[in-house]
Motif scaffolding. Structure first.
Motif, short mmCIF file in Angstrom:
data_model
loop_
_atom_site.label_atom_id
_atom_site.label_comp_id
_atom_site.label_asym_id
_atom_site.label_seq_id
_atom_site.Cartn_x
_atom_site.Cartn_y
_atom_site.Cartn_z
N GLN A 186 0.51 1.13 5.15
CA GLN A 186 -0.23 0.01 5.70
C GLN A 186 -1.06 -0.62 4.61
O GLN A 186 -1.52 0.07 3.69
CB GLN A 186 -1.12 0.46 6.85
N ARG A 194 8.90 -3.96 16.17
CA ARG A 194 8.29 -4.44 14.93
C ARG A 194 8.62 -5.92 14.74
O ARG A 194 9.76 -6.32 14.89
CB ARG A 194 8.84 -3.68 13.72
N LEU A 237 6.28 -7.24 5.45
CA LEU A 237 5.06 -7.00 6.21
C LEU A 237 5.36 -7.21 7.68
O LEU A 237 6.00 -8.20 8.06
CB LEU A 237 3.96 -7.96 5.76
N SER A 238 4.90 -6.28 8.52
CA SER A 238 5.19 -6.39 9.95
C SER A 238 4.00 -5.93 10.77
O SER A 238 3.09 -5.28 10.27
CB SER A 238 6.43 -5.57 10.30
N VAL A 239 4.05 -6.28 12.06
CA VAL A 239 3.07 -5.82 13.05
C VAL A 239 3.84 -5.35 14.27
O VAL A 239 4.99 -5.70 14.48
CB VAL A 239 2.07 -6.94 13.46
N VAL A 280 6.20 -10.45 9.72
CA VAL A 280 5.27 -11.58 9.60
C VAL A 280 5.26 -12.17 8.19
O VAL A 280 4.71 -13.24 7.98
CB VAL A 280 3.83 -11.20 10.03
N THR A 314 5.88 -16.11 10.17
CA THR A 314 5.22 -16.16 11.47
C THR A 314 4.70 -17.57 11.71
O THR A 314 4.41 -18.30 10.75
CB THR A 314 4.05 -15.16 11.55
N LEU A 363 -1.58 -4.51 8.21
CA LEU A 363 -0.16 -4.80 8.32
C LEU A 363 0.65 -3.60 7.84
O LEU A 363 0.27 -2.93 6.89
CB LEU A 363 0.19 -6.02 7.45
N ASP A 364 1.75 -3.34 8.51
CA ASP A 364 2.65 -2.29 8.06
C ASP A 364 3.51 -2.86 6.93
O ASP A 364 3.87 -4.03 6.94
CB ASP A 364 3.55 -1.83 9.21
N ARG A 394 -2.43 -13.74 11.59
CA ARG A 394 -1.81 -12.51 11.08
C ARG A 394 -2.43 -12.06 9.77
O ARG A 394 -2.46 -10.87 9.47
CB ARG A 394 -0.30 -12.70 10.87
N PHE A 395 -2.89 -12.99 8.93
CA PHE A 395 -3.41 -12.65 7.61
C PHE A 395 -4.92 -12.88 7.50
O PHE A 395 -5.42 -13.24 6.45
CB PHE A 395 -2.65 -13.44 6.53
#
Length: 194
Positions: free
Chosen positions: A58, A2, A92-94, A5, A24, A37-38, A30-31
């Protein structure tokens, strides 16, 4: 793995936008609208032994824009200030597997460097990359094993901060799991400094 971000800050306005603290180098990727996004919300409050996760889920980016140097993001289904406020403090993560490969052979993401075995250009083992710090200069945190002899050059087990520049880190081989450094005098053993 993970990759964080961003972190959701306070609401902005009355239509569900939030300020996102960007974590990030590629916020515009990313956005982007439609990005999923998780999200993890941590429990607030003093006196807790550890932070726990309230809920995993999510969020889908509905809109994103820059305003006065801050990233404002609206998520699908979050349409008012109250709902946006409930997200405050969420991370928020990816998944790193979702990220495209870099076309630059000298560009590395933190997760690619962490865990690499570090050796000097003479072949001496130094340790393992434990973290990457981003200040004015990117720094590799190299954790030394120490072993029975007390570590590199008679020092004790610990950590080194190695500037991540080509002159000091001439070779990074992610597939082999090795990072080679050419340390200037004093970097690994302060007694050897000029």
């Amino acid at each position: 793995m993970r990759l964080i971000v961003g972190r959701i800050g306070r609401p902005h306005g009355i239509r569900g936008e939030v300020i996102v603290g960007v974590r990030t180098d590629e916020p515009d990727l990313r956005f982007v609208v439609g990005a999923v996004l998780d999200v993890e919300r941590t429990l607030p409050g003093p006196g807790r032994a550890e932070e726990g996760v309230v809920g995993d889920g999510q969020l889908t980016v509905a809109s994103a824009r820059w305003h006065s140097g801050q990233l404002l993001v609206a998520f699908a289904g979050i349409t008012d200030r109250t709902a946006a406020g409930e997200l405050t403090g969420s991370w928020l993560s990816v998944d790193s597997s979702q990220l495209p490969e870099s076309s630059d052979p000298d560009e590395f993401r933190d997760h690619e460097l962490i865990g690499l075995s570090v050796r000097t250009s003479a072949g001496d083992a130094v340790g393992v990359v434990a973290d990457v710090l981003h200040y004015g200069q990117d720094l590799l945190v190299v954790r030394q094993d120490g072993g029975q002899d007390g570590g590199q050059d008679g020092g004790k087990a610990g950590e080194y901060l190695v500037p991540f520049v080509k002159a000091i880190v001439p070779e990074v081989d992610v597939s082999a799991g090795v990072l080679v450094i050419d340390p200037p005098p004093g970097l690994l053993n302060p007694a050897q400094a000029d």
